[in-house]
Design an enzyme around this catalytic site. Structure first.
Site, PDB file in Angstrom:
ATOM      1  N   THR A   1       0.812  -1.215   0.000  1.00 53.13           N
ATOM      2  CA  THR A   1       0.000   0.000   0.000  1.00 53.13           C
ATOM      3  C   THR A   1       0.846   1.265   0.000  1.00 53.13           C
ATOM      4  O   THR A   1       1.967   1.269   0.545  1.00 53.13           O
ATOM      5  CB  THR A   1      -0.898   0.016   1.260  1.00 53.13           C
ATOM      6  OG1 THR A   1      -1.530   1.295   1.372  1.00 53.13           O
ATOM      7  CG2 THR A   1      -0.095  -0.208   2.534  1.00 53.13           C
TER       8      THR A   1
ATOM      9  N   TYR B   1      -1.953  -0.021  10.177  1.00 50.88           N
ATOM     10  CA  TYR B   1      -2.163  -0.642   8.865  1.00 50.88           C
ATOM     11  C   TYR B   1      -0.896  -0.528   8.009  1.00 50.88           C
ATOM     12  O   TYR B   1      -0.372  -1.522   7.492  1.00 50.88           O
ATOM     13  CB  TYR B   1      -3.354   0.035   8.166  1.00 50.88           C
ATOM     14  CG  TYR B   1      -3.482  -0.335   6.713  1.00 50.88           C
ATOM     15  CD1 TYR B   1      -3.877  -1.614   6.348  1.00 50.88           C
ATOM     16  CD2 TYR B   1      -3.195   0.585   5.706  1.00 50.88           C
ATOM     17  CE1 TYR B   1      -3.980  -1.961   4.999  1.00 50.88           C
ATOM     18  CE2 TYR B   1      -3.295   0.246   4.374  1.00 50.88           C
ATOM     19  CZ  TYR B   1      -3.691  -1.027   4.026  1.00 50.88           C
ATOM     20  OH  TYR B   1      -3.784  -1.374   2.701  1.00 50.88           O
TER      21      TYR B   1
HETATM   22  N1  UFG Z   1     -13.625  10.743   1.830  1.00 50.49           N
HETATM   23  C1  UFG Z   1     -14.699  11.599   2.022  1.00 50.49           C
HETATM   24  N2  UFG Z   1     -15.918  11.040   2.300  1.00 50.49           N
HETATM   25  C2  UFG Z   1     -16.127   9.696   2.391  1.00 50.49           C
HETATM   26  C3  UFG Z   1     -15.022   8.829   2.185  1.00 50.49           C
HETATM   27  C4  UFG Z   1     -13.789   9.381   1.907  1.00 50.49           C
HETATM   28  O1  UFG Z   1     -14.544  12.820   1.969  1.00 50.49           O
HETATM   29  O2  UFG Z   1     -17.250   9.266   2.669  1.00 50.49           O
HETATM   30  C5  UFG Z   1     -12.317  11.314   1.489  1.00 50.49           C
HETATM   31  C6  UFG Z   1     -11.247  10.980   2.511  1.00 50.49           C
HETATM   32  O3  UFG Z   1     -11.268  11.871   3.583  1.00 50.49           O
HETATM   33  C7  UFG Z   1      -9.985  11.068   1.650  1.00 50.49           C
HETATM   34  C8  UFG Z   1     -10.451  10.605   0.274  1.00 50.49           C
HETATM   35  O4  UFG Z   1     -11.870  10.737   0.274  1.00 50.49           O
HETATM   36  O5  UFG Z   1      -9.573  12.399   1.558  1.00 50.49           O
HETATM   37  C9  UFG Z   1     -10.109   9.165  -0.023  1.00 50.49           C
HETATM   38  O6  UFG Z   1     -10.510   8.374   1.087  1.00 50.49           O
HETATM   39  P1  UFG Z   1     -10.658   6.785   1.015  1.00 50.49           P
HETATM   40  O7  UFG Z   1     -11.195   6.359   2.360  1.00 50.49           O
HETATM   41  O8  UFG Z   1     -11.407   6.395  -0.188  1.00 50.49           O
HETATM   42  O9  UFG Z   1      -9.175   6.267   0.812  1.00 50.49           O
HETATM   43  P2  UFG Z   1      -7.818   6.651   1.602  1.00 50.49           P
HETATM   44  O10 UFG Z   1      -7.050   7.592   0.726  1.00 50.49           O
HETATM   45  O11 UFG Z   1      -8.064   7.070   2.988  1.00 50.49           O
HETATM   46  O12 UFG Z   1      -7.113   5.222   1.717  1.00 50.49           O
HETATM   47  C10 UFG Z   1      -6.710   4.493   0.587  1.00 50.49           C
HETATM   48  C11 UFG Z   1      -6.786   3.014   0.895  1.00 50.49           C
HETATM   49  C12 UFG Z   1      -5.805   2.636   1.951  1.00 50.49           C
HETATM   50  C13 UFG Z   1      -4.436   3.093   1.546  1.00 50.49           C
HETATM   51  C14 UFG Z   1      -4.434   4.553   1.211  1.00 50.49           C
HETATM   52  C15 UFG Z   1      -3.089   4.941   0.681  1.00 50.49           C
HETATM   53  O13 UFG Z   1      -8.091   2.694   1.322  1.00 50.49           O
HETATM   54  O14 UFG Z   1      -5.821   1.239   2.100  1.00 50.49           O
HETATM   55  O15 UFG Z   1      -5.410   4.832   0.228  1.00 50.49           O
HETATM   56  O16 UFG Z   1      -3.083   6.224   0.191  1.00 50.49           O
HETATM   57  F1  UFG Z   1      -3.574   2.902   2.565  1.00 50.49           F
END
Ligand code: UFG
Length: 330
Positions: free
Chosen positions: A117, A142
């Site tokens: 990741t 994680y």
């Molecule tokens: N977000 C929202 N509303 C939501 C869900 C997400 O605004 O309902 C935002 C989050 O705050 C973030 C962006 O959308 O800014 C992306 O969030 P995600 O939860 O879709 O994904 P992440 O970037 O947090 O995490 C992903 C993977 C992880 C990995 C990470 C590495 O899920 O496993 O990318 O960058 F570690």
């Protein structure tokens, strides 16, 4: 030669199984079905329900099926959950990976592809795309649990005749273009999944976590990669190990990002639904911007993405989400 896919009943794993079957490989899936679904595994693959942490069971599985290559997807993936349950993450992602790797070494597995990741980088120093040589500073259990597995693989490959590829995923989204599988996880928290569910009225509304970040529209930027391009990178990594006998650590992303608001606007446009969106405070642990430098994958494996198009990613995700209830009754 048979290939083992751990976590093959899950989101990315099930796409990998289809890709391998499409290439004519013989596939065994091991999955304990804690978050995956037996119906997500195509009938042409052999699904064995079991735990990769049980080394004796896995050794027997590897030997009896004459498995030479392993794709390891099984694991836990929710960053905030890892903060509240670190030991659960170290067990599922690190301890169980250690058992699996030990079984592979004992059984003479030659190639091991690991689902890593971008979380191993933590927050990048600058907003520029992150390359594989950037500092590794995970900010969550994680990310730590995945980085520890990368370290084990590096040391194991130095000591034993097993090559490895660590593929560091950025934000995986979309679904099989042929509609055979997709993101089916219940209570998923990922942006595109949540937005498509809201567009289809499975959720009343959704939140944008923070609109005061130092980005052009104030929301976080991520590199969204289509799951089919991602599994193609895995297949190329396997071929690379088979022919070149080399290890590989590579980013999996497109090299450019989209903001949260851009993604939501695209889901609204593609779905034709102007669903309610509220701005909430920042979500703890979110980095401002994480975008991959994907040169290594392109240069070393000649990886040529086919779905580098947010509209297509959203279309495929939406179509899958729309058919999901009928398949799964959820
Ligand atoms: N977000 C929202 N509303 C939501 C869900 C997400 O605004 O309902 C935002 C989050 O705050 C973030 C962006 O959308 O800014 C992306 O969030 P995600 O939860 O879709 O994904 P992440 O970037 O947090 O995490 C992903 C993977 C992880 C990995 C990470 C590495 O899920 O496993 O990318 O960058 F570690």
């Amino acid at each position: 030669m048979t290939v083992l896919v751990t976590g093959g009943a899950g989101y990315i794993g099930s796409h990998m199984v289809w890709r391998l079957l499409d290439a004519g490989e013989k596939v065994v899936v091991v999955d304990r079905l804690s978050t995956g679904f037996d119906w997500a595994v195509p009938s042409e693959a052999n699904l064995v329900i079991g735990d990769i942490g049980d080394q004796t069971f896995v050794e027997e599985l590897l030997r009896s099926n004459e498995i030479r290559s392993v794709f390891h997807f099984a694991g836990s993936i929710v960053v905030p959950e890892s903060v509240s349950d670190p030991l659960g993450y170290y067990l599922n992602n690190t301890v169980n990976s250690r058992s699996l790797i030990a079984a592979c070494v004992q059984s003479g597995v030659q190639e091991f592809v690991f689902s890593s990741t971008a979380a191993v980088y933590g927050t990048p120093d600058a907003m520029d795309p992150v390359s594989e040589t950037a500092s590794l500073r995970p900010e969550s259990p994680y990310g730590n649990s995945k980085l520890m597995t990368e370290m084990m693989l590096r040391d194991v490959s130095a000591a034993h005749p097993m090559h490895h590829a660590c593929l560091r995923y950025f934000n995986v989204a979309g679904a099989d273009p042929l509609g055979r599988t997709g993101q089916s996880t219940q209570n998923a928290t990922h942006l595109i999944k949540v937005a498509t569910q809201t567009a289809l009225s499975k959720r009343p509304d959704m939140q944008v976590f923070g609109s005061d970040y130092p980005t052009p529209d104030g929301t976080c930027v991520r590199d969204y990669i289509h799951v089919s391009d991602l599994v193609e990178a895995h297949y190329l990594a396997l071929q690379h190990m088979r022919t070149e006998k080399q290890n590989l650590t590579a980013n999996c992303g497109y090299g450019h990002g989209h903001s949260v608001l851009e993604v939501i606007d695209m889901v609204k446009r593609v779905s034709g639904s102007d669903f309610p969106v509220a701005v909430s405070p920042r979500r703890p642990g979110d980095a401002v911007s994480i975008v991959a430098n994907a040169d290594l994958l392109k240069n070393q494996l000649n990886w040529q993405p086919r779905y580098d198009d947010l509209e297509l990613i959203v279309k495929h995700a939406l179509r899958w989400e729309d058919t999901l209830d009928r398949r799964n009754n959820i």
